[in-house]
Design a protein around this motif. Structure first.
Motif, PDB file in Angstrom:
ATOM      1  N   TYR A  69       0.637  -1.042   0.297  1.00  0.00           N
ATOM      2  CA  TYR A  69       0.030   0.184  -0.184  1.00  0.00           C
ATOM      3  C   TYR A  69       0.993   1.340   0.006  1.00  0.00           C
ATOM      4  O   TYR A  69       0.623   2.451  -0.751  1.00  0.00           O
ATOM      5  CB  TYR A  69      -0.805  -0.002   1.584  1.00  0.00           C
ATOM      6  N   MET A 106     -12.629  -0.232  -0.065  1.00  0.00           N
ATOM      7  CA  MET A 106     -11.734  -1.652   0.190  1.00  0.00           C
ATOM      8  C   MET A 106     -13.052  -1.995  -1.122  1.00  0.00           C
ATOM      9  O   MET A 106     -13.611  -2.610  -0.870  1.00  0.00           O
ATOM     10  CB  MET A 106     -11.853  -1.874   1.246  1.00  0.00           C
ATOM     11  N   ARG A 107     -12.101  -3.260  -1.835  1.00  0.00           N
ATOM     12  CA  ARG A 107     -12.888  -4.426  -2.851  1.00  0.00           C
ATOM     13  C   ARG A 107     -12.930  -4.955  -2.288  1.00  0.00           C
ATOM     14  O   ARG A 107     -14.513  -5.930  -1.828  1.00  0.00           O
ATOM     15  CB  ARG A 107     -12.338  -4.403  -3.932  1.00  0.00           C
ATOM     16  N   ASN A 151      -5.405   7.066  -4.962  1.00  0.00           N
ATOM     17  CA  ASN A 151      -5.640   5.634  -6.171  1.00  0.00           C
ATOM     18  C   ASN A 151      -4.902   4.213  -5.726  1.00  0.00           C
ATOM     19  O   ASN A 151      -3.246   4.689  -5.725  1.00  0.00           O
ATOM     20  CB  ASN A 151      -5.719   5.975  -7.338  1.00  0.00           C
ATOM     21  N   ASN A 205      -4.050  -1.453 -12.683  1.00  0.00           N
ATOM     22  CA  ASN A 205      -4.088  -1.741 -14.081  1.00  0.00           C
ATOM     23  C   ASN A 205      -3.697  -2.770 -15.272  1.00  0.00           C
ATOM     24  O   ASN A 205      -3.855  -3.094 -15.367  1.00  0.00           O
ATOM     25  CB  ASN A 205      -5.559  -1.642 -14.632  1.00  0.00           C
ATOM     26  N   ARG A 227       2.529   1.847  -3.656  1.00  0.00           N
ATOM     27  CA  ARG A 227       1.019   2.657  -4.479  1.00  0.00           C
ATOM     28  C   ARG A 227       0.918   3.913  -4.069  1.00  0.00           C
ATOM     29  O   ARG A 227       0.462   4.515  -4.932  1.00  0.00           O
ATOM     30  CB  ARG A 227       0.188   1.716  -4.592  1.00  0.00           C
ATOM     31  N   CYS A 235      -6.600  -5.264  -2.373  1.00  0.00           N
ATOM     32  CA  CYS A 235      -7.875  -4.515  -1.003  1.00  0.00           C
ATOM     33  C   CYS A 235      -8.088  -3.708  -1.129  1.00  0.00           C
ATOM     34  O   CYS A 235      -9.317  -2.925  -1.675  1.00  0.00           O
ATOM     35  CB  CYS A 235      -7.593  -5.733   0.300  1.00  0.00           C
ATOM     36  N   ASP A 261      -2.704  -5.558 -11.046  1.00  0.00           N
ATOM     37  CA  ASP A 261      -4.580  -6.430  -9.806  1.00  0.00           C
ATOM     38  C   ASP A 261      -4.931  -7.321 -11.003  1.00  0.00           C
ATOM     39  O   ASP A 261      -4.770  -8.534 -10.630  1.00  0.00           O
ATOM     40  CB  ASP A 261      -5.155  -5.264  -9.534  1.00  0.00           C
ATOM     41  N   ARG A 313      -5.669   1.060  -6.207  1.00  0.00           N
ATOM     42  CA  ARG A 313      -5.373   0.029  -7.962  1.00  0.00           C
ATOM     43  C   ARG A 313      -4.987   0.303  -8.749  1.00  0.00           C
ATOM     44  O   ARG A 313      -4.306   1.301  -9.414  1.00  0.00           O
ATOM     45  CB  ARG A 313      -7.181  -0.786  -8.266  1.00  0.00           C
ATOM     46  N   GLN A 349      -8.968   0.136  -2.748  1.00  0.00           N
ATOM     47  CA  GLN A 349      -8.892   0.973  -3.863  1.00  0.00           C
ATOM     48  C   GLN A 349      -8.787   2.338  -4.266  1.00  0.00           C
ATOM     49  O   GLN A 349      -7.748   2.843  -4.973  1.00  0.00           O
ATOM     50  CB  GLN A 349     -10.549   0.742  -4.346  1.00  0.00           C
ATOM     51  N   HIS A 350      -9.473   2.869  -2.852  1.00  0.00           N
ATOM     52  CA  HIS A 350      -8.639   4.228  -2.989  1.00  0.00           C
ATOM     53  C   HIS A 350      -9.080   5.333  -1.320  1.00  0.00           C
ATOM     54  O   HIS A 350      -9.555   4.315  -0.313  1.00  0.00           O
ATOM     55  CB  HIS A 350      -8.844   5.476  -3.794  1.00  0.00           C
TER      56      HIS A 350
END
Length: 266
Positions: free
Chosen positions: A93, A168-169, A134, A138, A96, A149, A141, A136, A151-152
């Motif tokens: 995390y 969180m997704r 952000n 692409n 990112r 998990c 992932d 995620r 996402q933003h």
């Protein structure tokens, strides 16, 4: 899926309401990727004053050492060096957040420091709705067996306070959610201090808030504590107690990380 919203004054109150709602209202669904079933809802829990005491729930996996290490992972990136080490660490995390790959020539080494962007954006315009981190990616992932998990995260200053909204997704209610939320609140506090504003509400949204079949008995133990014990018996004060023992664990954590780094480079 059932949609549930709960709120409390502090993090443990909101978190306890969330796991109790999951236990009472969750639906049993299949989880084929992990070879078991799960109890699941869509959950939003909100702590109106996330820095108010007590801040620590006793109903999570681990203790002061594990919580301190996780905070250091999220805020300071102490395990970022493990990315790409061959053990399926495609991301952290923290990496990112502060080194998001963009390929944009305006970003040093193509990485974008989103935490600094949030600070700069809210200094530029305290009413901004653009202060978003952000997570995620692409490019990574969709092809990873263990995608991020988180996402933003969005930050808004309203009423002179920095409010935090997390999406969180997927969120493991029993093994991960409290530690996730606590670390994200610590990041919220750090950013608020940098901006010179108070820390406002913390809202934690999990599209899939779940307890795996293997952890049902642990969830039942949590619920027994919530239903049959006084609130102070299932929480700890952070300032003046838990923070002190967390801080005392930092040298040991740093030593273990140094050993891990040496073993990886050997």
């Amino acid at each position: 899926m059932k949609e549930i919203f709960v709120e409390g004054k502090n993090l443990p109150e909101a978190y306890h309401k969330a796991i109790k709602a999951l236990y009472e209202k969750g639906e049993i669904t299949s989880c084929d990727d992990w070879g078991q079933t799960q109890k699941e809802v869509s959950m939003t829990y909100c702590a109106a004053e996330p820095l108010s005491e007590p801040m620590i729930s006793r109903l999570y996996i681990g203790g002061f050492y594990e919580l301190q290490q996780y905070v250091m992972e999220v805020l300071d990136g102490v395990l970022d060096f493990k990315i790409g080490d061959g053990n399926c660490w495609e991301y952290t995390y923290h990496d990112r957040m502060v080194n998001f790959p963009t390929g944009n020539a305006r970003c040093e080494n193509g990485g974008f420091d989103q935490v600094q962007f949030v600070i700069n954006e809210l200094k530029r315009n305290s009413d901004s709705r653009r202060a978003v981190i952000n997570i995620r990616d692409n490019n990574v992932d969709p092809f990873n067996s263990d995608p991020a998990c988180l996402q933003h995260v969005q930050y808004l200053i309203r009423g002179g306070k920095l409010h935090c909204k997390v999406l969180m997704r997927s969120n493991d209610a029993v093994e991960a959610s409290f530690m996730n939320a606590f670390a994200f609140i610590m990041l919220q506090k750090r950013i608020a201090e940098e901006l010179g504003v108070e820390t406002g509400s913390y809202t934690h949204r999990a599209n899939s808030f779940h307890c795996y079949e293997k952890d049902v008995k642990l969830l039942e133990q949590y619920i027994d504590g919530i239903n049959n014990k006084e609130f102070e018996d299932i929480t700890y004060e952070y300032e003046g107690y838990f923070k002190e023992i967390m801080d005392e664990s930092i040298p040991s954590i740093r030593n273990q990380i140094a050993i891990l780094k040496n073993n990886m480079s050997a």
